[in-house]
Design an enzyme around this catalytic site. Structure first.
Site, PDB file in Angstrom:
ATOM      1  CB  CYS A 142      -0.961   0.116   1.086  1.00 25.44           C
ATOM      2  SG  CYS A 142      -1.990   1.540   1.434  1.00 25.44           S
ATOM      3  CB  SER A 143       1.428   4.230  -2.261  1.00 21.76           C
ATOM      4  OG  SER A 143      -0.196   4.475  -2.423  1.00 21.76           O
TER       5      SER A 143
END
Length: 122
Positions: free
Chosen positions: A14-15
């Site tokens: 997840c960025s």
């Protein structure tokens, strides 16, 4: 001076989660990183995190992706206990990242919410 305990419930794919980790480190802290997809939440742990954030399960239900819909969790009227059980069984259903510090617990979406609970460096 002791270093405050900071825990990041993290998904490295997840960025936003990666950016929050970088923000914590840029502030001079090394958090305990819990990759919750590898080490899933217990029911008690997730309940405790929700209580600390003042949120119910629906507020942290990740509806992006197909799983919540496939399980029928995105419908109105699904009770909190059902949501909680599904999140424990399928931790990908929990929004991320969640950060715990001595100043509080936050779902850090948007990522800047981590600043609300990061201790200041003296």
């Amino acid at each position: 001076m002791t270093t405050p305990s900071i825990t990041l419930f993290h998904n490295p794919a997840c960025s936003t989660s990666r950016q929050v980790l970088a923000m914590i480190r840029d502030a001079g802290f090394e958090p305990q990183v819990v990759e919750y997809l590898k080490t899933p939440y217990t029911r008690e742990q997730l309940s405790s995190l929700l209580q600390a954030m003042g949120l119910g399960p629906r507020a942290v239900l990740r509806t992006k992706g197909d799983l919540a819909g496939e399980l029928g969790l995105d419908r109105p009227g699904v009770d909190d206990e059902t949501l909680l059980q599904a999140m424990v069984a399928h931790p990908v259903l929990v929004e991320r990242p969640i950060v715990v510090t001595p100043l509080g617990t936050r779902l850090c979406r948007p990522k800047e919410r981590v600043l609300e609970v990061l201790p200041s460096r003296a």
